[in-house]
Design an enzyme around this catalytic site. Sequence first.
Site, PDB file in Angstrom:
ATOM      1  N   SER A 579       0.673  -1.328   0.079  1.00  0.00           N
ATOM      2  CA  SER A 579      -0.054  -0.040   0.012  1.00  0.00           C
ATOM      3  C   SER A 579       0.811   1.194  -0.223  1.00  0.00           C
ATOM      4  O   SER A 579       2.023   1.350   0.442  1.00  0.00           O
ATOM      5  CB  SER A 579      -0.904   0.021   1.324  1.00  0.00           C
ATOM      6  OG  SER A 579      -1.428   1.441   1.455  1.00  0.00           O
ATOM      7  N   TYR A 592      -1.757  -0.351  10.523  1.00  0.00           N
ATOM      8  CA  TYR A 592      -1.898  -0.700   9.185  1.00  0.00           C
ATOM      9  C   TYR A 592      -0.649  -0.273   8.327  1.00  0.00           C
ATOM     10  O   TYR A 592      -0.078  -0.981   7.692  1.00  0.00           O
ATOM     11  CB  TYR A 592      -3.124   0.008   8.588  1.00  0.00           C
ATOM     12  CG  TYR A 592      -3.302  -0.324   7.015  1.00  0.00           C
ATOM     13  CD1 TYR A 592      -3.715  -1.646   6.771  1.00  0.00           C
ATOM     14  CD2 TYR A 592      -3.055   0.607   6.050  1.00  0.00           C
ATOM     15  CE1 TYR A 592      -3.994  -2.170   5.338  1.00  0.00           C
ATOM     16  CE2 TYR A 592      -3.455   0.278   4.716  1.00  0.00           C
ATOM     17  CZ  TYR A 592      -3.625  -1.230   4.330  1.00  0.00           C
ATOM     18  OH  TYR A 592      -3.852  -1.401   3.183  1.00  0.00           O
TER      19      TYR A 592
END
Length: 701
Positions: A579, A592
């Site tokens: 990501s 995250y």
Amino acid sequence: MNPTVKEFKYVDYLWDNKKAEALKDDQVALFLYRSNILGADLRITNYGGGNTSCKTIEKDPLTNEEVEVMWIKGSGGDIGTLTRSGIAGLYTERLRNLKDVYGGLEDEDRMVGLFNHCIYDLDSRAPSIDTPLHGLLPFAHIDHLHPDALIAVAAAEDSEKVTKEIWGDTMGWVPWQRPGFDLGLQLEKCLAENPGIRGIVLGSHGLFTWADNSYDCYINSLEVIEMASEYIEKKIAEKGSVFGGQKIESLAKQERLDKAAELMPLLRGLCSSENRMIGHFTDADVVLEFINSNDLARLAPMGTSCPDHFLRTKIQPLVLTLNANEDLSDSAAVLAKLEPAFEAYRNEYQAYYDTCKKANSPAVRDANPVIIIYPGVGMFSFAKNKQTTRVASEFYVNAINVMRGAEAITSYTSLPRQEAFDIEYWLLEEAKLSRMPKEKPLSRKVAFVTGAGGGIGKAIADKLAEEGANVFLTDIAEDRLKEAVATYPADTAAYAVCDVTDSNSVVEAYKAASLEFGGVDIIVHSAGLAISKPLVETTDADWDILQKVLVKGQFELAKQAVGVLRKQNLGGDFISIASKNGLVAGPNNVAYGTSKAAQQHMARLLAAELGPEKIRVNTVNPDGVIVGSKIWEGAWAEGRAKAYGIKVEELPAHYAKRNLMNEIIYPADIANGVFALVAILDKSTGNIINVDGGMANAFVR
């Protein structure tokens, strides 16, 4: 026409009166229906095997006169899936007039070109080599089939005598001859000498049957096959055993599957020495009966008899000398035993080519085996794609059935090597191969994709499959996997439930992929979840689940993948779907973002370690994949919307506005990034591709 349902024991009676009645005014449609139900029973004919035809009266567009037209399966077709687009329509009279210009056996190849001058239907598929065999016979409906029972009769010693014993004077017999115009003349001659026969047995080849309507032709074919099957089973019962009886015992079912899964990648690597191959495995009862028998050593080297068999299986299989109970955990030791066997097989195939080749023969083809037999375990096949390798396996099962029947009748005879070579390296066969569509970029490769039950993972699997790969889908939700696999064409995809945080689950998933396709080439870690919370609200459970799924999951997938990739020795690709958040610091994202950064650096570490083995490790960084992504369902979307002070429904536009290109990013865009890495950037490793519309703060450099 309302025929009574017939009872058969050895073939499937599939005629549906309602379906047939609906087609009664279209004889071509009825012929296609007959073809499809014949092809649905593999005991009658295998995929791509045999041929069917019908003759109708049509109006000649040039003269307005009524003419007879023969409709026949075209070159390379399959009767089980035959449609109008797969048939050829020819003027029957023109085809028969070719007898006036036929110059004998040396003229066979030229005659195939002349078939095109007989075309009636301009949308015809290229006529097959079997065209004159149907055209020179007078019947309205003809079936040319390769039933196991009939080929057993055709391949048995004293085949002509056996034919007479089974059918008396109702069947003709023609000795082996390569398909072509002259064989059509031989069938015509046989009929003229034996008026009233219901069909003809072709020595070492197959069966011709006929009738004046489609139903009677269908029944005639089934009845002839049933009679041969009954005769063979009676002979087997009299002998009390087949293949000389059992020599060794099979392992238990699960042990066989475990052995096969462990051995598959090694075999795949060896079979791929010239061209990468896809694998298939079967341990069906009929296979085990043969491979565990006393007669295996005698029969397997003889090779197959029917041309359709050995064109797909090669002339003979490779029989492994490994013991069924052998420990396969030491791959190097097993490979040391396998390599000499493969080398001997390749040398024998080259000698076969050198002995039989002619001045104009095509170049020698891949010398690796297609069929590999492991007594006590099962049978492997390897070919260019899953359909081809599965069909090769089915054809060798047909060959086993033929040997079983022929041995029960008298004894099995195979085609002489020169005859086999002349079929395998026929210039017309070479021309057919040259007309095959160009292979897609990922043809012959197997992609293993996690999180593939939906969202980004499914989009990646879709793209890789579209570009030619076989895809093996994993996810924690079996219902989603079943739905996903159902969207692909046959022989394209398979699945296993897999929890990437569980080492045993990952091991079992790779075993399943190896058993299904032979191994893996591309591993894509797309499984994931997202949690967006401020630091003080982030729980230990939040932190742990992200680390386990994203980081430990990637570690487990890579660790277990390397074992398979090293056995194959073909290199490979590992792609991490990370990501933008692994590069960019943002609010409410500590757990995250940290796990995504760990994924990215792990990929660099793996690239550095595995590069010398041609195992490339790269990363794709998505950002803002809201539409179609499962991560954005629920709490994560709510958390990100809260962080940016907007509503959830405003997120797609928000993310599009913040990237340099003002683009919404879709799962398919991520899939394109994966495809670029595995199919185009083949000398790239340790890299990150950002698929985010251009986020300046996420630029890698």
